[in-house]
Design an enzyme around this catalytic site. Structure first.
Site, PDB file in Angstrom:
ATOM      1  N   THR A  53     -22.229 -33.907  26.980  1.00 23.69           N
ATOM      2  CA  THR A  53     -21.994 -32.333  26.642  1.00 23.69           C
ATOM      3  C   THR A  53     -22.104 -32.292  24.803  1.00 23.69           C
ATOM      4  OG1 THR A  53     -20.510 -34.406  25.173  1.00 23.69           O
ATOM      5  CG2 THR A  53     -19.243 -33.050  27.318  1.00 23.69           C
ATOM      6  N   TYR A  54     -22.330 -31.618  24.043  1.00 18.67           N
ATOM      7  CA  TYR A  54     -22.932 -32.038  22.771  1.00 18.67           C
ATOM      8  C   TYR A  54     -23.217 -32.376  21.882  1.00 18.67           C
ATOM      9  CZ  TYR A  54     -24.690 -29.172  18.004  1.00 18.67           C
ATOM     10  OH  TYR A  54     -25.450 -28.746  18.040  1.00 18.67           O
ATOM     11  N   MET A  55     -24.555 -32.664  21.704  1.00 16.35           N
ATOM     12  CA  MET A  55     -24.610 -33.954  20.616  1.00 16.35           C
ATOM     13  C   MET A  55     -24.134 -33.765  19.367  1.00 16.35           C
ATOM     14  SD  MET A  55     -27.438 -31.573  21.190  1.00 16.35           S
ATOM     15  CE  MET A  55     -28.193 -31.001  20.155  1.00 16.35           C
ATOM     16  N   ARG A  56     -24.044 -33.685  18.432  1.00 10.55           N
ATOM     17  CA  ARG A  56     -24.255 -33.068  17.018  1.00 10.55           C
ATOM     18  C   ARG A  56     -22.327 -33.086  17.266  1.00 10.55           C
ATOM     19  NH1 ARG A  56     -28.700 -30.000  17.576  1.00 10.55           N
ATOM     20  NH2 ARG A  56     -30.395 -31.571  15.831  1.00 10.55           N
TER      21      ARG A  56
END
Length: 612
Positions: A53-56
């Protein structure tokens, strides 16, 4: 020796929450030795190709889909006894945490195991995916339990009275989430959480026999330097920056020469001390640790609609007369910078006082045009500071030694048997070197100098070694085909051979020292590079890229030294010695360059179209 007390206490270790950006950067740094940029670049790619999933994110929340997938896999891989009765729910303690994204976890309704992805992912991607997968599963597993034991043993020390000895042990009775994951440590001396230390079964009043008694001395160790992982942790704790900015912050302070890497540690430079002190003196509001956190809070009020953006921005830049507000809001950023610029005395700003000499004169480090140097008061007694000297190691005595060596002409190794001139060992900005003869005045020929080779100990350097260093460049012999002389030399970027304008790098100094005419001819036969670049432009072969497997080299080109993997070229930052660039540093530079090109809409790895 007699056992006087046995204390057993149970303990419980709870699993760690799933990763968010900062904890992923920290743990990848500790366990995988990835720097922040390498971690984010790899995570970005895993996200782009649909594996995570989104890493930020600064959220610890897992979706219902993720919790079901994790619990299902825990049950399948480890058994039902490792699965808690109810799902574990995590929440961030940060007020500014944005819950728009969930925590970083494997993508999909069911998680693919790292084993099943071995043929699909590159090395870095596979290692990072495995770390994320393990952490996610562990976050939904049962606590680990164990038993800590402390044993106190008394011994009769004669006239000194009884001596007390203590031993402690730790036993894991149920591994729980340890089966899947154990968090790393910044300090290599620290024990890992899953290490067991088993003591033999002992009981009170039991007599023991001493097979060996030894005394040891322990010294209190200073706090370790920041690593990238521990610096990210500190930034997060102080509320400085957002998850997406940590990698950029760390890269920027390296590129601007504020820190340099010593292994995993980040070592500050004197430039950093001078700049920080100047900012603290002239613009304290901007470098206050709480400044960023306060600004984040005010920007959050704008985001929530409680405050209008334009008036706040105008007040911040031009100031306002509203009472009770901070100085920066009253005077405005524009006014503060103009005022600070008028007050700065460049000479004073570049001075860092480290103490006084025996005569009471000030000993200071100054940041000059060609790097830092030490100086006594305003006299001409000065000396360059070696580039790789950490500021904490430059004591007053060390500074005086540098000045003394510089003024005394260094350590005399002996006289050159051919010219009769003295050969001195000196220390300069780029480290120790030998010099033949003394420095002359204006218009006189510059004396011959030669830097020490890798592995040479300045304190043990002999006259024979000094003569060997000064013997380069030297003629090896004549080329069998052209009759031109073949010269072996050591340049700024390492050893090389040259003949009739053709230059080629030599692997190392030892090879150069033992080079024969035949060996030099073979090296000179090596093909040139493309265009105007030749094999002589290679400064160092650093090895293969950990992800792509491409060979990485440091080269010197028309516009200065750069690193390349054959496709992407990245300039070596100004002030960095090209010979000191490591494989990890080269990977960082290449990643930053590639990321910049992609942000401009260019794909450096796209196949080039052939021109008709």
């Amino acid at each position: 020796f007699k056992v006087v007390e046995v204390v057993e206490k149970p303990y419980v270790s709870r699993p760690y929450p799933p990763f968010m950006t900062s904890t992923l950067q920290q743990e990848a740094g500790r366990k995988l030795r990835f720097n922040a940029q390498r971690t984010m670049r790899t995570a970005q790619r895993l996200y782009e190709i649909g594996y995570i999933t989104y890493m930020r994110t600064d959220s610890l929340t897992l979706s219902g889909e993720a919790i079901r997938a994790a619990r299902s896999q825990v049950s399948q891989l480890y058994g039902q006894e490792y699965l808690p009765d109810a799902p574990r729910v995590y929440r961030s303690n940060s007020k500014s945490a944005q819950e728009a994204h969930e925590a970083i976890r494997p993508a999909g309704e069911s998680f693919r195991t790292p084993q099943s992805l071995k043929g699909e992912l590159e090395a870095d991607q596979h290692r990072l995916y495995e770390l994320i997968w393990k952490r996610t599963l562990a976050s939904q597993m049962k606590d680990a339990t164990g038993l800590r034991t402390t044993v106190n043993i008394s011994a009769d020390a004669g006239e000194h009275g009884p001596a007390m000895f203590s031993a402690s042990g730790k036993v894991v009775t149920f591994p729980g989430f340890f089966r899947a994951y154990v968090e790393g440590s910044d300090d290599p001396r620290a024990e890992m959480a899953d290490q067991e230390k088993v003591l033999p079964k002992l009981s009170t009043d039991q007599m023991l026999e001493a097979t060996r008694v030894e005394s040891t001395t322990r010294k209190t160790q200073p706090s370790p330097r920041y690593t990238e992982a521990s610096l990210v942790k500190e930034l997060e704790a102080r509320g400085i920056g957002r998850p997406s900015t940590y990698a950029t912050i760390i890269q920027t302070i390296q590129d601007r020469g504020y820190v340099w890497r010593k292994g995993q540690a980040l070592v500050p430079t004197f430039t950093a001390f001078a700049v920080t002190r100047l900012l603290e003196r002239q613009l304290p509001d901007l470098v206050d640790y709480d400044f960023t956190a306060r600004m984040e809070n005010e920007l959050d009020t704008i985001a929530s609609g409680e405050r209008e953006p334009e008036p706040w921005l105008r007040d911040f830049y031009f100031g306002t007369d509203e009472p009770g507000r901070r100085r920066i809001m009253n005077e405005g950023l524009h006014g503060l910078i103009n005022e600070a610029g008028e007050e700065v005395a460049a000479r004073d700003a570049s001075r860092i006082i480290i103490g006084t000499d025996p005569n009471g004169d000030e000993v200071a480090v100054r940041i000059g045009r060609y790097g830092p140097y030490v100086q006594i008061a305003d006299t001409d007694r000065r000396a360059s500071v070696p580039d790789q000297m950490p500021p904490d190691e430059l004591t007053v005595s060390e500074a005086l030694k540098l000045i003394e060596d510089a003024s005394a002409g260094g350590r005399l190794l002996g006289d050159d048997p051919n010219t009769g001139l003295p050969i001195n060992l000196k220390s300069g900005r780029y480290g120790p070197y030998v010099q033949l003869g003394e420095n002359g005045g204006a218009g006189q020929e510059k004396p011959r100098m030669a830097s020490l080779w890798p592995g040479m100990d300045p304190d043990a350097l002999t006259l024979e070694e000094g003569l060997k260093l000064l013997s380069y460049p030297r003629e090896i012999g004549l080329h069998p085909d052209s009759g031109e002389p073949i010269i072996a030399a050591v340049g700024r970027y390492g050893p090389y051979v040259t003949c009739a304008g053709e230059n080629r790098s030599v692997k190392d100094h030892e090879t150069l020292e033992n080079l024969t005419v035949d060996g030099a001819v073979e090296i000179l036969k090596q093909p040139k590079g493309r265009g105007r670049r030749t094999a002589a432009s290679v400064i160092a072969d650093l090895g293969k890229h950990p992800s792509s497997g491409e060979a990485i080299q440091v080269k010197t080109g028309r516009y200065g030294p750069y690193v390349t993997d054959g496709t992407v070229n990245a300039t070596v930052p100004k002030g960095t010695d090209p010979e000191s660039v490591t494989l990890d540093r080269a990977v960082e530079l290449l990643a930053a360059r590639e990321e910049k090109l992609r942000s401009q809409g260019k794909d450096p790895r796209a196949k080039k179209k052939r021109k008709k």
